[in-house]
Design an enzyme around this catalytic site. Structure first.
Site, PDB file in Angstrom:
ATOM      1  N   ASP A 118       3.919  11.599   2.705  1.00 21.00           N
ATOM      2  CA  ASP A 118       3.130  12.444   3.599  1.00 21.00           C
ATOM      3  C   ASP A 118       2.234  13.390   2.795  1.00 21.00           C
ATOM      4  OD1 ASP A 118       2.414  13.346   6.131  1.00 21.00           O
ATOM      5  OD2 ASP A 118       4.490  13.408   6.817  1.00 21.00           O
ATOM      6  N   GLU A 153      -1.667  10.067   4.756  1.00 18.68           N
ATOM      7  CA  GLU A 153      -2.472  11.305   4.688  1.00 18.68           C
ATOM      8  C   GLU A 153      -3.407  11.387   5.889  1.00 18.68           C
ATOM      9  OE1 GLU A 153      -5.358   9.582   4.744  1.00 18.68           O
ATOM     10  OE2 GLU A 153      -6.370  10.807   3.207  1.00 18.68           O
ATOM     11  N   TRP A 154      -3.101  10.610   6.929  1.00 18.30           N
ATOM     12  CA  TRP A 154      -3.709  10.695   8.263  1.00 18.30           C
ATOM     13  C   TRP A 154      -5.198  10.335   8.291  1.00 18.30           C
ATOM     14  CZ3 TRP A 154      -2.244  16.004   6.624  1.00 18.30           C
ATOM     15  CH2 TRP A 154      -0.863  16.143   6.501  1.00 18.30           C
ATOM     16  N   GLY A 155      -5.665   9.600   7.279  1.00 17.45           N
ATOM     17  CA  GLY A 155      -7.077   9.166   7.286  1.00 17.45           C
ATOM     18  C   GLY A 155      -8.032  10.192   6.716  1.00 17.45           C
ATOM     19  N   ASP A 175      -0.916  11.735  13.961  1.00 18.81           N
ATOM     20  CA  ASP A 175       0.338  11.225  14.528  1.00 18.81           C
ATOM     21  C   ASP A 175       0.089  10.699  15.937  1.00 18.81           C
ATOM     22  OD1 ASP A 175       1.305  12.279  12.220  1.00 18.81           O
ATOM     23  OD2 ASP A 175       2.897  13.458  13.160  1.00 18.81           O
TER      24      ASP A 175
HETATM   25  C1  GLA Z   1       3.675  13.919   9.565  1.00 16.98           C
HETATM   26  C2  GLA Z   1       3.614  12.383   9.646  1.00 16.98           C
HETATM   27  C3  GLA Z   1       4.619  11.886  10.676  1.00 16.98           C
HETATM   28  C4  GLA Z   1       6.008  12.352  10.325  1.00 16.98           C
HETATM   29  C5  GLA Z   1       6.030  13.871  10.168  1.00 16.98           C
HETATM   30  C6  GLA Z   1       7.337  14.382   9.604  1.00 16.98           C
HETATM   31  O1  GLA Z   1       3.252  14.534  10.727  1.00 16.98           O
HETATM   32  O2  GLA Z   1       2.323  11.985   9.977  1.00 16.98           O
HETATM   33  O3  GLA Z   1       4.575  10.477  10.776  1.00 16.98           O
HETATM   34  O4  GLA Z   1       6.424  11.718   9.143  1.00 16.98           O
HETATM   35  O5  GLA Z   1       5.001  14.317   9.290  1.00 16.98           O
HETATM   36  O6  GLA Z   1       7.347  15.771   9.492  1.00 16.98           O
END
Ligand code: GLA
Length: 468
Positions: A118, A153-155, A175
């Protein structure tokens, strides 16, 4: 393919839950269906000890992570762990920045097979996102144990551009459920964030649109039709299929979706080409991928919101949208129903309910070696220029026309939103009017497509598993 507890349990997933989940994955047939990675997420760790080793929370996991890994392995599963490229995880537990080698070595000793990494609490580092992920990639390689590396890292840094050289999958999105239960707009947002990115994926590295919301808690806000559409779309874009449900509460109808054999086969097709959006008009969308042997996976997706009197739409896929000559005869099979629908020429029409999807396998009655070469993104007259995923344009004029249809809408809607969509559509009409003024078309075309064409650096650096 596998399971991750985050969506359903957050940091409250215990050893008891872990053993029950592993047992259920086996007894329900999900492991046999392909869901072989049992993953832990945030919350398993405690502060480092005197030797600076991360400690498992032994109150939650009395057998330690090694105990869970041993149990999972004894049942034929693999095991995933979670950490962050920062000082802390997103829930504030200790994480791996600066301890990459030590942590990767310890996970290897525990028998870990996958690391989800993450991006929280990274302010202490002056390194770029890519550099922080490369540090963990190198640590995993140095540990000597093959582990799938899941970049999360969400893009933010467009990880699809460099992903193949760093990890095996990379989140393209936020998420999927910010609260405990996902919503339909949340599913659409993740889908839209992943549209136009198929060209970056392939064996060794995949776009990850986040976990599945099939079953509880996803079913709190999603209808069964929405869950089926979500699963079909994740299958065709070849997002890793990671179950995010509390399995002991799964309904038979939801288990049936997760085990839909012919839909899973699309996700795992050996040709290894991710599907993408090939046509869109209002709420009507066609998503498609080429399959080994020259077939196509096609999802006819109806995004229509509830509207008075309108409960379904008739959607059409035209052969030119999916790289087939219009005259060829093609067998069409409905993959959820497991039923052949007949042979068609030129196009196929199906009725799709609002928020629903039809997932189809198309197989030409006469195989032609060129059918496997089509890709669901624009072709290039000079593929040697290094554009990611570029492939040679077919000589067939009608097939090229389908590429120009795609180019008109070639801007990720998540980036530019509804206004962007309108602008792009208007731009498309404008481009059509400009036929003949090729210099201007060239400039505009480059502007629209610029962000898609990025150099990919070295080939995949981790000689590990290539299917997730
Ligand atoms: C981020 C990630 C999620 C999850 C949470 C855990 O938000 O994107 O998929 O792993 O952390 O805290």
């Amino acid at each position: 393919m596998g399971f991750n507890p985050w969506n359903a349990f957050h940091e409250f997933f215990t050893e008891k839950d872990a053993f029950e989940t592993i047992d259920y994955l086996v007894s329900s047939g999900l492991v046999e269906a392909g869901y072989t990675y049992f993953n832990l997420d945030d919350g398993w760790m405690m502060p480092r000890d005197g030797d600076s080793a991360l400690q498992p929370n032994l109150t939650m996991y009395p057998s330690g992570i090694k105990g869970i890994a041993d149990y999972a392995h004894s049942k034929g599963l693999k095991v995933g762990i979670y950490s962050s490229a920062g000082t802390n995880t997103c829930k504030g537990f200790p994480a791996s920045l600066g301890y990459e080698d030590q942590d990767a070595k310890m996970w290897a000793e525990w028998g870990v097979d996958l690391v989800k990494y993450d991006n929280c609490y990274s302010a202490a580092s002056d390194k770029s996102i890519k550099e922080r992920y490369e540090a963990m990639r190198d640590a995993i390689l140095a540990s000597g144990r093959p582990m799938v590396f899941a970049v999360c890292e969400w893009g933010l840094s467009e990880p699809w551009v460099y992903g193949q050289s760093v990890g095996h999958m990379w989140r393209t999105t936020k998420d999927i459920s910010l609260d405990i239960a996902a919503t339909w707009p949340g599913i659409l947002e993740n889908l839209d964030s992943t549209a136009r990115l198929a060209r970056y994926a392939g064996p060794g590295g995949w776009n990850d649109a986040d976990m599945l919301e099939v079953g509880p808690p996803g079913n709190a806000k999603l209808t069964l039709a929405e869950q089926r559409a979500h699963f079909a779309l994740w299958a065709v874009i070849k997002s890793p299929l990671i179950i995010g449900a509390d399995l002991k509460l799964l309904k038979p109808s939801e288990l049936k979706i997760l085990k839909a054999k012919e839909v899973i086969a699309i996700n795992q097709d050996p040709l290894g080409v991710a599907g993408d959006l090939v046509w869109k008009q209002g709420p009507e969308e066609v998503w498609a991928a080429p399959l080994q042997g020259g077939g196509r996976a096609v999802v006819l997706f109806n995004r229509q919101m509830a509207a008075e009197g309108v409960t379904s739409r008739e959607l059409t896929v035209h052969w030119h949208q999916i790289g087939y000559e219009p005259g060829i005869q093609v067998k069409v099979r409905d993959l959820y129903k497991g039923k052949d629908l007949g042979e068609f020429t030129g196009h196929f029409k199906g009725t799709v309910i609002n928020h629903g999807a039809l997932i189809l396998r198309l197989t030409p009655t006469e195989a032609h070696e060129s059918h496997e070469r089509w890709r669901p993104w624009p072709c290039s007259s000079d593929p040697s220029h290094g554009s990611q995923g570029a492939y040679a344009c077919p000589s067939n004029a009608l097939m090229q026309r389908s590429e120009s249809v795609l180019k008109q809408a070639d801007v990720p809607s998540s980036t530019y939103g509804f206004a962007g969509y309108i602008l792009t559509s208007v731009g498309g009409v404008f481009l059509g009017l400009m036929v003949g003024l090729s210099p201007l078309r060239g400039v505009l075309g480059r502007w629209v497509r610029g962000r898609q064409y990025r150099e990919l650096h070295s080939p995949h650096a981790l000689a590990l598993s290539d299917r997730v």
